[in-house]
Scaffold this motif. Structure first.
Motif, PDB file in Angstrom:
ATOM      1  N   ALA A   5      45.975  12.935   8.120  1.00 27.99           N
ATOM      2  CA  ALA A   5      46.460  13.630   6.927  1.00 27.99           C
ATOM      3  C   ALA A   5      46.832  12.629   5.837  1.00 27.99           C
ATOM      4  O   ALA A   5      46.490  12.811   4.665  1.00 27.99           O
ATOM      5  CB  ALA A   5      47.656  14.508   7.281  1.00 27.99           C
ATOM      6  N   LEU A   6      47.516  11.570   6.218  1.00 24.67           N
ATOM      7  CA  LEU A   6      47.924  10.539   5.267  1.00 24.67           C
ATOM      8  C   LEU A   6      46.698   9.877   4.636  1.00 24.67           C
ATOM      9  O   LEU A   6      46.633   9.688   3.423  1.00 24.67           O
ATOM     10  CB  LEU A   6      48.792   9.497   5.981  1.00 24.67           C
ATOM     11  N   HIS A   7      45.706   9.562   5.459  1.00 22.27           N
ATOM     12  CA  HIS A   7      44.486   8.906   4.982  1.00 22.27           C
ATOM     13  C   HIS A   7      43.754   9.758   3.944  1.00 22.27           C
ATOM     14  O   HIS A   7      43.229   9.242   2.963  1.00 22.27           O
ATOM     15  CB  HIS A   7      43.563   8.596   6.164  1.00 22.27           C
ATOM     16  N   TYR A   8      43.705  11.071   4.168  1.00 22.71           N
ATOM     17  CA  TYR A   8      42.952  11.955   3.281  1.00 22.71           C
ATOM     18  C   TYR A   8      43.811  12.625   2.212  1.00 22.71           C
ATOM     19  O   TYR A   8      43.329  13.455   1.448  1.00 22.71           O
ATOM     20  CB  TYR A   8      42.205  13.014   4.096  1.00 22.71           C
ATOM     21  N   GLY A   9      45.087  12.274   2.156  1.00 21.79           N
ATOM     22  CA  GLY A   9      45.955  12.819   1.111  1.00 21.79           C
ATOM     23  C   GLY A   9      46.206  14.305   1.250  1.00 21.79           C
ATOM     24  O   GLY A   9      46.269  15.032   0.258  1.00 21.79           O
ATOM     25  N   THR A  11      47.993  17.433   4.267  1.00 21.16           N
ATOM     26  CA  THR A  11      49.105  17.607   5.201  1.00 21.16           C
ATOM     27  C   THR A  11      48.579  17.973   6.586  1.00 21.16           C
ATOM     28  O   THR A  11      47.451  18.462   6.733  1.00 21.16           O
ATOM     29  CB  THR A  11      50.057  18.726   4.735  1.00 21.16           C
ATOM     30  N   ILE A  12      49.427  17.749   7.579  1.00 22.29           N
ATOM     31  CA  ILE A  12      49.085  18.130   8.951  1.00 22.29           C
ATOM     32  C   ILE A  12      48.854  19.638   9.017  1.00 22.29           C
ATOM     33  O   ILE A  12      47.892  20.103   9.632  1.00 22.29           O
ATOM     34  CB  ILE A  12      50.214  17.711   9.921  1.00 22.29           C
ATOM     35  N   THR A  13      49.719  20.388   8.367  1.00 20.26           N
ATOM     36  CA  THR A  13      49.602  21.847   8.374  1.00 20.26           C
ATOM     37  C   THR A  13      48.278  22.298   7.768  1.00 20.26           C
ATOM     38  O   THR A  13      47.618  23.190   8.304  1.00 20.26           O
ATOM     39  CB  THR A  13      50.776  22.486   7.603  1.00 20.26           C
ATOM     40  N   ALA A  14      47.880  21.671   6.666  1.00 18.72           N
ATOM     41  CA  ALA A  14      46.618  22.053   6.015  1.00 18.72           C
ATOM     42  C   ALA A  14      45.431  21.790   6.936  1.00 18.72           C
ATOM     43  O   ALA A  14      44.517  22.613   7.037  1.00 18.72           O
ATOM     44  CB  ALA A  14      46.459  21.308   4.697  1.00 18.72           C
ATOM     45  N   ILE A  15      45.439  20.642   7.618  1.00 16.78           N
ATOM     46  CA  ILE A  15      44.343  20.324   8.542  1.00 16.78           C
ATOM     47  C   ILE A  15      44.351  21.296   9.719  1.00 16.78           C
ATOM     48  O   ILE A  15      43.312  21.821  10.115  1.00 16.78           O
ATOM     49  CB  ILE A  15      44.429  18.864   9.037  1.00 16.78           C
TER      50      ILE A  15
END
Length: 97
Positions: A5-9, A11-15
């Motif tokens: 999530a951090l790498h792609y800008g 959130t964990i929830t969005a993924i």
């Protein structure tokens, strides 16, 4: 999933939501994930027609030259049985080439 999530800008929830994952801590090595992208503009469909208001001195042939479309195509597109029967102020639909 935090580092992804951090790498792609995002959130964990969005993924997790994009992949139907109930528990984000349970992903497997090699598992393919959809990464939701935010802030990317959605492409708009290309226009297929425009309009033109008939001016003094216009005829379909000249209008066709202006838009790169045959005057006969413009006539048919507008349901004109007589291509010379246009009048000032008339709004014509012009199909784009």
């Amino acid at each position: 999933m935090y580092r992804i999530a951090l790498h792609y800008g995002t959130t964990i929830t969005a993924i997790a939501d994009a992949n139907g994952i109930a528990n984000p801590t349970q992903i497997s090595v090699g598992q393919q994930l959809v990464i939701p992208v935010t802030g990317v503009p959605t492409p708009t469909p290309a226009a297929t027609e425009t309009t033109y208001v008939v001016q003094v001195g216009d005829n379909l042939y000249r209008i066709g030259l202006r838009f790169g479309v045959s005057h006969l195509v413009i006539a048919a597109y507008n349901g004109l049985s007589d291509p010379s029967d246009i009048h000032v102020g008339q709004v014509l639909r012009i199909p784009l080439p």
